[in-house]
Every structure is written in C-alpha cells, then in structure tokens.
Write an enzyme that holds these catalytic residues in place. Sequence first.
Site, PDB file in Angstrom:
ATOM      1  N   ASN A  79       5.748   5.033  -0.985  1.00 45.53           N
ATOM      2  CA  ASN A  79       4.399   4.463  -0.919  1.00 45.53           C
ATOM      3  C   ASN A  79       3.573   5.177  -1.979  1.00 45.53           C
ATOM      4  O   ASN A  79       3.355   6.385  -1.890  1.00 45.53           O
ATOM      5  CB  ASN A  79       3.758   4.707   0.458  1.00 45.53           C
ATOM      6  N   GLN A 101      -3.074  -2.279  12.364  1.00 47.12           N
ATOM      7  CA  GLN A 101      -4.056  -2.714  11.378  1.00 47.12           C
ATOM      8  C   GLN A 101      -4.299  -4.225  11.394  1.00 47.12           C
ATOM      9  O   GLN A 101      -5.323  -4.679  10.881  1.00 47.12           O
ATOM     10  CB  GLN A 101      -3.627  -2.272   9.979  1.00 47.12           C
ATOM     11  N   TYR A 138       0.070   5.366  -4.309  1.00 47.62           N
ATOM     12  CA  TYR A 138      -1.314   4.944  -4.550  1.00 47.62           C
ATOM     13  C   TYR A 138      -1.950   5.660  -5.740  1.00 47.62           C
ATOM     14  O   TYR A 138      -2.497   5.020  -6.618  1.00 47.62           O
ATOM     15  CB  TYR A 138      -2.161   5.136  -3.280  1.00 47.62           C
ATOM     16  N   ARG A 198       7.437  -6.630   5.256  1.00 49.98           N
ATOM     17  CA  ARG A 198       7.511  -5.357   5.991  1.00 49.98           C
ATOM     18  C   ARG A 198       6.394  -5.316   7.025  1.00 49.98           C
ATOM     19  O   ARG A 198       5.222  -5.537   6.689  1.00 49.98           O
ATOM     20  CB  ARG A 198       7.385  -4.187   4.998  1.00 49.98           C
ATOM     21  N   GLU A 256      -8.660  -0.487   8.049  1.00 51.56           N
ATOM     22  CA  GLU A 256      -8.235   0.629   7.199  1.00 51.56           C
ATOM     23  C   GLU A 256      -8.598   1.958   7.884  1.00 51.56           C
ATOM     24  O   GLU A 256      -9.439   2.725   7.416  1.00 51.56           O
ATOM     25  CB  GLU A 256      -8.845   0.499   5.804  1.00 51.56           C
ATOM     26  N   TRP A 257      -8.003   2.192   9.044  1.00 50.12           N
ATOM     27  CA  TRP A 257      -8.075   3.481   9.732  1.00 50.12           C
ATOM     28  C   TRP A 257      -9.502   4.015   9.833  1.00 50.12           C
ATOM     29  O   TRP A 257     -10.379   3.282  10.273  1.00 50.12           O
ATOM     30  CB  TRP A 257      -7.087   4.447   9.073  1.00 50.12           C
ATOM     31  N   TRP A 284       0.859  -3.602  -0.801  1.00 49.32           N
ATOM     32  CA  TRP A 284      -0.047  -3.325   0.316  1.00 49.32           C
ATOM     33  C   TRP A 284      -1.378  -3.920  -0.058  1.00 49.32           C
ATOM     34  O   TRP A 284      -1.976  -3.459  -1.006  1.00 49.32           O
ATOM     35  CB  TRP A 284      -0.192  -1.825   0.587  1.00 49.32           C
ATOM     36  N   ASN A 329       6.503   5.694   8.814  1.00 47.93           N
ATOM     37  CA  ASN A 329       5.662   5.471   7.653  1.00 47.93           C
ATOM     38  C   ASN A 329       4.815   6.713   7.385  1.00 47.93           C
ATOM     39  O   ASN A 329       4.029   7.134   8.234  1.00 47.93           O
ATOM     40  CB  ASN A 329       4.706   4.292   7.888  1.00 47.93           C
TER      41      ASN A 329
HETATM   42  O1  IFM Z   1      -3.626   1.272   5.041  1.00 45.66           O
HETATM   43  C1  IFM Z   1      -2.802   2.336   4.681  1.00 45.66           C
HETATM   44  C2  IFM Z   1      -1.448   2.202   5.322  1.00 45.66           C
HETATM   45  O2  IFM Z   1      -1.541   2.105   6.695  1.00 45.66           O
HETATM   46  C3  IFM Z   1      -0.592   3.388   4.984  1.00 45.66           C
HETATM   47  N1  IFM Z   1      -0.558   3.628   3.568  1.00 45.66           N
HETATM   48  C4  IFM Z   1      -1.808   3.634   2.864  1.00 45.66           C
HETATM   49  C5  IFM Z   1      -2.618   2.403   3.187  1.00 45.66           C
HETATM   50  C6  IFM Z   1      -3.951   2.430   2.434  1.00 45.66           C
HETATM   51  O3  IFM Z   1      -4.698   3.534   2.821  1.00 45.66           O
END
Ligand code: IFM
Length: 461
Positions: A303, A31, A305, A88, A421-422, A414, A176
């Site tokens: 993680n 990323q 969200y 990280r 962003e993928w 994050w 991850n």
């Molecule tokens: O950007 C991603 C990350 O690579 C993995 N966790 C969620 C983030 C937000 O989508």
Amino acid sequence: MTIQKNAPHQPLARASFGDDFLWGCSTSAFQIEGAGSTDGRVASIWDTFCATPGKIRDGSDGQVACDHYHRWPEDLDIGQSLGLNAYRFSIAWPRIFNGSGGAPKQAGLDFYERLVDGMLERGLQPWATLYHWDLPQALQDQGGWARRATVDAFVDYADVVTRRLGDRVRHWITHNEPWCTAMHGNLDGMHAPGLRDTPTALQVCHHVLLSHGLATPVIRANVPHAQVGIALSLHPIRAASGSEEDRQAVERHDGFRNRWFLDPLYGRGYPQDTLALLGAAAPAVLEGDMQAIAAPTDFVGLNYYFPEVVRDVPASSPAAGFLRTEVALPQDRERTDFGWEVAPDGLTELLLRIARDYRPGPVYVTENGSSYDDLVQADGSIDDEARRHYLVRHLAAVRAAQEQGVDVKGYFAWSLLDNFEWSEGYLRRFGIVHVDFQTQLRTIKSSGRWYREFLHGRNER
Ligand code: IFM
C-alpha cells in the site's frame, strides 16, 4: 496544490503490463458497508471510537457510510463497467463473531457469500482481507491485540471464514497495514482504540504479525490453490538535509516504519538496531513466534501513498522519542489536498527495494490513491483532474518497476468509492467514484472515467 503539468509522459498502455495483470479497486468493510447493527453485527472498536467525542473530525460514524451492505450490486456493477478484473474488499469480523464466545453468525457469512458470488458473476476476482481494523469491541474489552488470546481468536475467525468462502475466494490478505493497527491505534492514538502507550503498541504489533503467521497455514489448508499474503503500508524514507545526522535519522526511521515488518516476515527477525532503540519497550516474544511470523507467503501487498522526509532530533531534546526522528513537511513538494506528498518515483523505489532485499515473489500494489476536495459541477459531474493525473503517474511508476525486473502483478486503486476516512470522517475523498452521502448517488469521476478508458484500451498515454 500544484500539478506538474509538464511532467514527461511515457506512453502507457494496459497491454504493456502483461495479459495476466490484475486491475482492481480496494475498499474496506467499515469504510463502506454501513448497516452497523444489521443481521447481528456487533460493535467494533471503530464504533466505540466514533462514539467518543472529539475522535472523528466531523463527528461522523460508520453506521450508514456508503450503505454498501444494501447497495453492493450497484457498486459491483460500477466496478465491472470500469473494466476491473479484480476487487479487494474486507470482511467485518463483528459480522462473523461477537468476540465474547459463541458460534459464527450465519447471516454475516451469507452476506459475504452473496457478495463474492456477485463478484464472480461480474468477472471480478475476489481479493479478501480478513482484518482491516474493525476488531469486535468485546475482544478489545478483554485486552484487544495486546493480549495473546486475540491471536487465537483471529486464527479461529480466519478458519471459519476461509472454510466458508474458500471454494470461491483464492486470494487472501490476512492483515491490512499492521503499522496502522498497532501504531495509530496504540501509539499516537489517532485510530481506535485510541491508546498512547509504546510497549502496548509494540506488543499489539507483534501479535498482529504472529496472527498473520499462524493463520497463513490454516488458510492454505482450507482453500484449494490458496494465495496468501499481507498488505503493508511502506514509505520511502528521505532525509530532510544532507547532514550525517539526518542520514542516520533515515536509517532509524526506516527500521521502525519498514524493516520492522519486512524483516520478520521474511525470516530475519526484528531488526537489531530498532530493538536497541526500543529497549524495554520491545515486545515479549515467545519461542517459535518468529518462525511462525515468517510463514511462507505467496505474494506481498504494497500500500503506497507517500514518502516520509525525516530529520534528526538530538537525544537531549525533550521532543526526542525512542527513534529521535521528526517528520518534516518541506513546503516545496506537490501535495494532495490531504497534505500527502505526491511522489510516484517513491512507488518505483519501494517496489525495487522489496524485490531486491526480500525476494517476496509476486508483488501487488494493493492500495494507492489520493484525496482531493472534489467539486461537483452544476451538471453533477466531477472533474478530478488532479486525481486522474496522480493515477496516471503512479501507473507509470508501476510499469517502470516492471521494466526494471520487478514481478508486479496487479494494481488496486484506493478507492472505488468515496468513503469513511477514519479519524477524518467523510471530509476526505479518495474515490474514483463520487458518493453523495445524503442521497447515496454514485457518480464516476473523470479519474474513474479515465481508468475505464485505459482498461478498455482506449486511452493510451
Ligand atoms: O482509507 C485508508 C485505508 O483504510 C487504509 N490505507 C490508507 C487509506 C487512506 O488513508
């Protein structure tokens, strides 16, 4: 997007989290690094995915990204200036191995050694993630994670990297978000390699968990005083209504989203209710696999969200998958510009649940953050009030879990930088530091400035 401006604030002071609490930011190699073919890096599945028309919303790729491969000293300087004491990052497997045999690449290992030394010089404790989704394409060509040999390849890779960096990196995260590797990669096809096949996704998932379990003792053998864990993306699951059908949907959804990972990692095997739903799609499990997956770890990474709100889908419906659940998007919720629900209480809830149900030892929030469509003002500043508010409330949620007895020992926002962003490309910004992808200029947003003041003990609220 609406912000609950009047939400009650608890006084929030860095010191209340404990003297040894880790304050970090998270990033991942693909990323931010760019330098797609520098120093012998080979293609990963994400390079292939990006090159496939229609897969990335803005048609972009990771060839340059934040150019962190060349600009890392500046990025670590920013991290240090914020007052972080941990950082990280992930290691790009395609910088270390081709995936088609051959010796490890010294240039790749040298890069990470320099990067880690840079962290240590700046007082940032390095937290290395071995796999953040960038599988060498050559391994995918041989079957990828669906093939058991990829587990062995991962263990070899973990061995080489931890031998080289183990004298300076104690904290290792094997994977991850295995859910994303397996399900976005192979079930809904949103991520590389873009497959849509339930048995493949489940087999991939099993092999990813197995590789975690088999790599863990290898890392321990190579790293003095190693701390080894895994970072899981977990979600509180909430019912769309008070009906009994939706309540049962919550159970099924939770089995697949959360317990499918937590149960085997903590020695309970795969949840029987989810196995029954999967039927013939369940993964092939060899003798000893479940014991390996349950290898003792030193911490768990969470993680967090958003929560998922689900409703029941009747078995008779053509839309019913094996879970017979559907994610609902209630209109009355606060959401980020990405559409993700903002629910800090979900973080407290998950922390309490993990601690109560699994007793994993210390817990670290290894990712938490928000994506908003930032506006750059005429003077170049970025006033991301919504992200700042998100950060404050989620830190308060961590503190609330601590107050209820959960051993949360660190928080990694994050992300340090806006990044790739993928499948959304560069359209979604999660950074507390803005990146102008034309000029590579970095600007600390007001959320980052708030974090800096907070970490320096100057912004208690
Ligand atoms: O950007 C991603 C990350 O690579 C993995 N966790 C969620 C983030 C937000 O989508």
